[in-house]
Enzyme design. Structure first.
Site, PDB file in Angstrom:
ATOM      1  CG  ASP A  28     -82.967  45.002  29.214  1.00 36.88           C
ATOM      2  OD1 ASP A  28     -82.714  45.807  30.127  1.00 36.88           O
ATOM      3  OD2 ASP A  28     -82.293  43.962  29.020  1.00 36.88           O
ATOM      4  CG  ASP A  70     -81.751  48.358  34.449  1.00 36.47           C
ATOM      5  OD1 ASP A  70     -81.630  47.117  34.545  1.00 36.47           O
ATOM      6  OD2 ASP A  70     -81.475  49.127  35.375  1.00 36.47           O
TER       7      ASP A  70
END
Length: 286
Positions: free
Chosen positions: A206, A208
């Site tokens: 991802d 973050d």
């Protein structure tokens, strides 16, 4: 000494495929119980041990992982090299979900964990200026296939278990960190104290929470990306025996002699109880 690889599997990597004569072993250590039993066997003829960092079923949060027991257990079983595989968030646009990063530096922001095997009664200071082993990292790069691999990266280790605030994420980007995770510290420091070569493969899941186009990270997003990442990680581990010598030579980077000149406490002032706990970790110098 024969090379033996220990793999510490993080989120998404809970088993190793293809281990021959695989057996789950209970390992007792002076530092308590490891995260789980250790799976020991041979992969393409090479000795290997696998330890699920969070325990099977993902029972342990990052703060609750018994890092000292894990490293002690792997060395106690004969491991000479440790490969850490873990999920991480990206703090860079060009380190995209699905990519792998060979971590070569850390910023340690953890604060609720025991970070050393040493302490009152036997004080030691090892260098972690270069906290990972370039030799082992290079072997991982050669063994990786079918995935975008970044050859270096700085890993920001946060305490967790919550994900970052937006302000924190932006701060860590300003510091120059490349990826963020919760588990590589104090693991890397302890491996250095135990004189084990250590490499870290961070699997990006991802962005973050800093990336405006992707929104905040959540567990569903992480799990979706991990499904693909874990298959690439297993393939990389399967390819490692071909790049690691069966008979281990001294580490050209000195990982296996990290305790040379590190112990400060005079022999007459050392605590026998602590020395007993260091029976495997510091056996070479004690």
């Amino acid at each position: 000494m024969q090379t033996m690889l220990g793999v510490i599997g993080g989120s998404g990597l809970y088993e190793i495929d293809g281990l021959e004569n695989a057996t789950w072993l209970e390992v007792e250590t002076p530092w308590g119980q490891p995260s789980d039993q250790v799976l020991v066997g041979r992969l393409k003829g090479a000795k290997m041990a696998f330890l699920p960092r969070h325990g099977r079923g993902h029972r342990l949060s990052p703060t609750d992982i018994p890092y000292r027991a894990n490293i002690d257990a792997l060395k106690r079983l004969g491991c000479t090299d440790i490969l850490s595989v873990s999920a991480c968030g990206s703090l860079r646009e060009d380190y995209a979900p699905g990519d792998f990063v060979i971590v070569d530096q850390f910023i340690d922001r953890t604060f609720a964990r025991e970070k050393s095997f040493f302490g009152p009664g036997c004080v030691a200071h090892v260098s972690v200026a270069r906290p990972t082993c370039p030799r082992l990292g290079a072997a991982c790069a050669q063994a990786a296939a079918g995935v975008t691999l970044h050859p270096r990266g700085t890993y920001l280790a946060m305490e967790g278990p919550q994900f970052s605030t937006l302000a924190e994420s932006q701060l860590y980007r300003a510091w120059g960190a490349d990826v963020i995770g919760m588990t590589n510290m104090p693991e890397a420091k302890l491996a250095r104290e135990a004189e084990l070569c250590y490499a870290s493969i961070a699997m990006v899941t991802d962005y973050d929470c800093w990336h405006e186009a992707h929104g905040a990270v959540d567990v569903a997003q992480v799990i979706a990306t991990l499904a693909t990442n874990s298959s690439h990680a297993k393939a990389m581990v399967a390819g490692l025996p071909a790049f690691l010598a069966q008979n281990r030579a001294p580490c050209p980077h000195g990982c296996d002699h990290a305790l040379d000149n590190a112990i400060m406490t005079a022999p007459t002032a050392r605590d026998p109880a602590l020395l007993a706990k260091l029976d495997i970790v510091a056996k070479r110098v004690l």
